[in-house]
Design a protein around this motif. Structure first.
Motif, PDB file in Angstrom:
ATOM      1  N   HIS A   1       0.857  -1.198   0.000  1.00 15.43           N
ATOM      2  CA  HIS A   1       0.000   0.000   0.000  1.00 15.43           C
ATOM      3  C   HIS A   1       0.889   1.243   0.000  1.00 15.43           C
ATOM      4  O   HIS A   1       2.036   1.205   0.472  1.00 15.43           O
ATOM      5  CB  HIS A   1      -0.930  -0.011   1.223  1.00 15.43           C
ATOM      6  CG  HIS A   1      -1.963   1.073   1.167  1.00 15.43           C
ATOM      7  ND1 HIS A   1      -1.786   2.293   1.776  1.00 15.43           N
ATOM      8  CD2 HIS A   1      -3.166   1.142   0.532  1.00 15.43           C
ATOM      9  CE1 HIS A   1      -2.844   3.062   1.529  1.00 15.43           C
ATOM     10  NE2 HIS A   1      -3.698   2.384   0.779  1.00 15.43           N
TER      11      HIS A   1
ATOM     12  N   TYR B   1       0.937   3.647   1.877  1.00 10.10           N
ATOM     13  CA  TYR B   1       1.312   4.150   3.200  1.00 10.10           C
ATOM     14  C   TYR B   1       2.508   3.402   3.802  1.00 10.10           C
ATOM     15  O   TYR B   1       2.919   3.681   4.925  1.00 10.10           O
ATOM     16  CB  TYR B   1       0.136   4.034   4.177  1.00 10.10           C
ATOM     17  CG  TYR B   1      -1.058   4.913   3.874  1.00 10.10           C
ATOM     18  CD1 TYR B   1      -0.979   5.983   2.996  1.00 10.10           C
ATOM     19  CD2 TYR B   1      -2.286   4.685   4.495  1.00 10.10           C
ATOM     20  CE1 TYR B   1      -2.080   6.777   2.730  1.00 10.10           C
ATOM     21  CE2 TYR B   1      -3.386   5.486   4.247  1.00 10.10           C
ATOM     22  CZ  TYR B   1      -3.287   6.521   3.355  1.00 10.10           C
ATOM     23  OH  TYR B   1      -4.383   7.315   3.101  1.00 10.10           O
TER      24      TYR B   1
ATOM     25  N   ASP C   1      -3.417   1.552  -4.158  1.00 15.29           N
ATOM     26  CA  ASP C   1      -4.413   1.867  -3.128  1.00 15.29           C
ATOM     27  C   ASP C   1      -5.165   0.578  -2.764  1.00 15.29           C
ATOM     28  O   ASP C   1      -4.880  -0.499  -3.315  1.00 15.29           O
ATOM     29  CB  ASP C   1      -5.345   2.991  -3.613  1.00 15.29           C
ATOM     30  CG  ASP C   1      -6.231   2.579  -4.775  1.00 15.29           C
ATOM     31  OD1 ASP C   1      -6.282   1.376  -5.116  1.00 15.29           O
ATOM     32  OD2 ASP C   1      -6.881   3.462  -5.356  1.00 15.29           O
ATOM     33  N   SER C   2      -6.142   0.700  -1.876  1.00 18.32           N
ATOM     34  CA  SER C   2      -6.773  -0.526  -1.395  1.00 18.32           C
ATOM     35  C   SER C   2      -7.565  -1.244  -2.490  1.00 18.32           C
ATOM     36  O   SER C   2      -7.648  -2.468  -2.481  1.00 18.32           O
ATOM     37  CB  SER C   2      -7.610  -0.272  -0.147  1.00 18.32           C
ATOM     38  OG  SER C   2      -8.253   0.944  -0.206  1.00 18.32           O
TER      39      SER C   2
ATOM     40  N   MET D   1      -6.330  -5.772   4.686  1.00  6.79           N
ATOM     41  CA  MET D   1      -5.882  -5.882   3.291  1.00  6.79           C
ATOM     42  C   MET D   1      -5.432  -7.318   2.996  1.00  6.79           C
ATOM     43  O   MET D   1      -5.759  -7.886   1.946  1.00  6.79           O
ATOM     44  CB  MET D   1      -4.738  -4.894   3.028  1.00  6.79           C
ATOM     45  CG  MET D   1      -5.189  -3.455   3.119  1.00  6.79           C
ATOM     46  SD  MET D   1      -3.826  -2.306   2.909  1.00  6.79           S
ATOM     47  CE  MET D   1      -4.745  -0.764   2.873  1.00  6.79           C
TER      48      MET D   1
ATOM     49  N   TYR E   1     -17.106   0.053   3.823  1.00  5.60           N
ATOM     50  CA  TYR E   1     -15.761   0.388   3.373  1.00  5.60           C
ATOM     51  C   TYR E   1     -14.909  -0.876   3.495  1.00  5.60           C
ATOM     52  O   TYR E   1     -15.125  -1.695   4.390  1.00  5.60           O
ATOM     53  CB  TYR E   1     -15.240   1.481   4.311  1.00  5.60           C
ATOM     54  CG  TYR E   1     -14.083   2.317   3.820  1.00  5.60           C
ATOM     55  CD1 TYR E   1     -13.821   2.517   2.483  1.00  5.60           C
ATOM     56  CD2 TYR E   1     -13.263   2.957   4.753  1.00  5.60           C
ATOM     57  CE1 TYR E   1     -12.763   3.312   2.073  1.00  5.60           C
ATOM     58  CE2 TYR E   1     -12.212   3.764   4.359  1.00  5.60           C
ATOM     59  CZ  TYR E   1     -11.967   3.924   3.002  1.00  5.60           C
ATOM     60  OH  TYR E   1     -10.918   4.711   2.613  1.00  5.60           O
TER      61      TYR E   1
ATOM     62  N   ASN F   1     -12.126  -1.138   4.673  1.00  5.80           N
ATOM     63  CA  ASN F   1     -11.410  -1.118   5.961  1.00  5.80           C
ATOM     64  C   ASN F   1     -12.296  -1.713   7.056  1.00  5.80           C
ATOM     65  O   ASN F   1     -12.724  -1.036   7.985  1.00  5.80           O
ATOM     66  CB  ASN F   1     -11.038   0.316   6.362  1.00  5.80           C
ATOM     67  CG  ASN F   1     -10.161   1.017   5.350  1.00  5.80           C
ATOM     68  OD1 ASN F   1     -10.347   0.850   4.156  1.00  5.80           O
ATOM     69  ND2 ASN F   1      -9.231   1.820   5.823  1.00  5.80           N
TER      70      ASN F   1
ATOM     71  N   SER G   1     -12.270   4.050  -1.170  1.00  2.16           N
ATOM     72  CA  SER G   1     -12.460   5.493  -1.378  1.00  2.16           C
ATOM     73  C   SER G   1     -12.405   5.841  -2.871  1.00  2.16           C
ATOM     74  O   SER G   1     -12.931   6.857  -3.299  1.00  2.16           O
ATOM     75  CB  SER G   1     -11.428   6.299  -0.580  1.00  2.16           C
ATOM     76  OG  SER G   1     -10.144   5.791  -0.799  1.00  2.16           O
TER      77      SER G   1
ATOM     78  N   HIS H   1      -7.590  13.292   1.698  1.00  3.22           N
ATOM     79  CA  HIS H   1      -8.266  11.993   1.611  1.00  3.22           C
ATOM     80  C   HIS H   1      -9.653  12.126   2.242  1.00  3.22           C
ATOM     81  O   HIS H   1      -9.799  12.808   3.268  1.00  3.22           O
ATOM     82  CB  HIS H   1      -7.423  10.943   2.369  1.00  3.22           C
ATOM     83  CG  HIS H   1      -7.814   9.543   2.032  1.00  3.22           C
ATOM     84  ND1 HIS H   1      -8.915   8.929   2.593  1.00  3.22           N
ATOM     85  CD2 HIS H   1      -7.269   8.644   1.174  1.00  3.22           C
ATOM     86  CE1 HIS H   1      -9.009   7.697   2.104  1.00  3.22           C
ATOM     87  NE2 HIS H   1      -8.019   7.501   1.238  1.00  3.22           N
TER      88      HIS H   1
ATOM     89  N   GLU I   1     -11.263  10.387   4.175  1.00  5.59           N
ATOM     90  CA  GLU I   1     -11.405   9.966   5.580  1.00  5.59           C
ATOM     91  C   GLU I   1     -11.179  11.144   6.535  1.00  5.59           C
ATOM     92  O   GLU I   1     -11.336  11.002   7.752  1.00  5.59           O
ATOM     93  CB  GLU I   1     -10.395   8.851   5.910  1.00  5.59           C
ATOM     94  CG  GLU I   1     -10.739   7.518   5.277  1.00  5.59           C
ATOM     95  CD  GLU I   1      -9.639   6.484   5.472  1.00  5.59           C
ATOM     96  OE1 GLU I   1      -8.856   6.605   6.428  1.00  5.59           O
ATOM     97  OE2 GLU I   1      -9.552   5.547   4.648  1.00  5.59           O
TER      98      GLU I   1
ATOM     99  N   SER J   1      -8.995   9.389  -3.124  1.00  4.30           N
ATOM    100  CA  SER J   1      -8.240   8.262  -2.554  1.00  4.30           C
ATOM    101  C   SER J   1      -6.745   8.502  -2.751  1.00  4.30           C
ATOM    102  O   SER J   1      -6.341   9.444  -3.448  1.00  4.30           O
ATOM    103  CB  SER J   1      -8.646   6.989  -3.285  1.00  4.30           C
ATOM    104  OG  SER J   1      -8.294   7.112  -4.654  1.00  4.30           O
ATOM    105  N   THR J   2      -5.933   7.632  -2.200  1.00  9.05           N
ATOM    106  CA  THR J   2      -4.480   7.785  -2.347  1.00  9.05           C
ATOM    107  C   THR J   2      -4.085   7.831  -3.829  1.00  9.05           C
ATOM    108  O   THR J   2      -3.311   8.703  -4.235  1.00  9.05           O
ATOM    109  CB  THR J   2      -3.741   6.633  -1.633  1.00  9.05           C
ATOM    110  OG1 THR J   2      -4.383   5.400  -1.960  1.00  9.05           O
ATOM    111  CG2 THR J   2      -3.754   6.815  -0.134  1.00  9.05           C
TER     112      THR J   2
END
Ligand code: 13P
Ligand code: SF4
Length: 316
Positions: free
Chosen positions: A25, A27, A41-42, A65, A113, A115, A130, A199, A201, A215-216
């Motif tokens: 990811h 991050y 991204d996710s 994930m 989501y 997550n 996202s 983002h 969130e 999103s990212t």
């Protein structure tokens, strides 16, 4: 102790030997991203997990994930570098409490989501990320009653964008919820030409002052396509690595959390549990491994597959 170059070499050899793929990811630490076969991204991570022909997936991200990858590809072995890499947003939605909420609103379609735990996904009709949340909500009839969980900030943002009134679960991400309008306005005063990229969130009040919300991957794409050369980035700062690689001439300023007295950026402690050394160890030791109970997996895979189908139909 092995040198960094030796660890990188060992990871490359183990990947070949075990027909393994490393997915990371945005991050993750830069050096973890650099040994990955794919960084994304996710949504992209789930798409790769569903289609890879590798026998082994090392998912450098957080637990949900890895779990999503295992749900989509049960025949593959899925490892994550650190089993303690959780997610405060997923934790803010315990399955038993979410089940009671869903049962109290039986006429509602349930959107969750990504997550979330497998147990929450099993209570869900359609999973979103996202990247595709707006698109998926838009694909439902205007008068459809919807529960959206667990992120109240993303849900509120989608409600405002679509004019819907989805019922929101009151969850949040401890990283994104810590950004504040005050600190972003302070940064904007110092860097008046910078565009603010946030983002969804993040809290709604902050999203209102952003030049781009996404999103990212959307934040990365926006900065790369933009003619502007300075950006204040309001998400986890791991994304800056790919932003800088793709845009060597541009300046990216990570936003600090509200409660810091310095310019510290706002890292996700869970994401940062994964290190290069742990990626190597987990490939070498084939541990820690993700397992999902088959009865639960069969329920949880349906809303994820629905998400992938709707996304593919719209070219995502
Ligand atoms: P995306 O990668 O979908 O933008 O999500 C960010 C996030 O918080 C992942 O945990
Ligand atoms: Fe979870 Fe937030 Fe970390 Fe993403 S940044 S993994 S939502 S705690």
């Amino acid at each position: 102790m092995l040198k960094k170059e030796e660890i990188i070499q060992n990871i490359a050899e183990l990947k070949k030997e075990k027909n393994a793929i490393v997915l990371a990811h945005y991050y993750q630490e830069s050096e973890v991203q650099d040994v990955a076969d794919f960084v994304g991204d996710s949504l992209v991570l789930a798409q790769w997990a569903a289609k890879t022909t590798a026998d082994v997936i090392v998912l450098c991200g957080v637990h949900f994930m890895g779990e999503t990858a295992k749900i989509l590809s049960p025949e593959k072995r899925v490892f994550i570098p650190d089993m303690k890499a959780g997610c405060s947003l997923a934790d803010s939605c315990p399955a038993d409490a979410f089940e009671a909420f869903v049962k109290a609103h039986p006429d509602h379609t349930v959107i969750s989501y990504v997550n979330t735990t497998a147990a929450v996904k099993a209570l869900t009709d359609i999973v979103v990320t996202s990247t595709n949340a707006k698109l998926i909500v838009d694909s439902l009839p205007k008068d459809e009653k919807i529960i959206f969980g667990p992120d109240r900030n993303l849900g509120g943002y989608i409600n405002r964008l679509t004019g819907r009134n989805m019922l929101l679960w009151d969850g949040s991400c401890h990283v994104h919820d810590r950004f504040s309008v005050k600190r972003i306005n302070e940064l904007k005063k110092i860097h008046p030409s910078a565009l603010v990229l946030a983002h969804p969130e993040c809290p709604g009040s902050l999203l209102q002052l952003a030049d781009h919300v996404g999103s990212t991957s959307s934040i990365l794409q926006f900065a790369t396509r933009s003619d502007n050369d300075k950006f204040i980035v309001v998400t986890e700062p791991g994304i800056l690595h790919q932003m800088r690689l793709a845009n060597p001439g541009k300046v990216f300023i990570p936003a600090p959390p509200a409660d810091s007295t310095t310019d510290d950026c706002n890292e996700c402690a869970f994401m940062k549990l994964n290190t290069l050394e742990k990626v190597y160890q987990c490939l070498d030791n084939e541990s820690p491994e993700i397992f999902v109970d088959e009865a639960l997996r069969v329920k949880a895979v349906k809303p994820i597959e629905r998400m992938l189908e709707i996304s593919a139909k719209h070219g995502l």
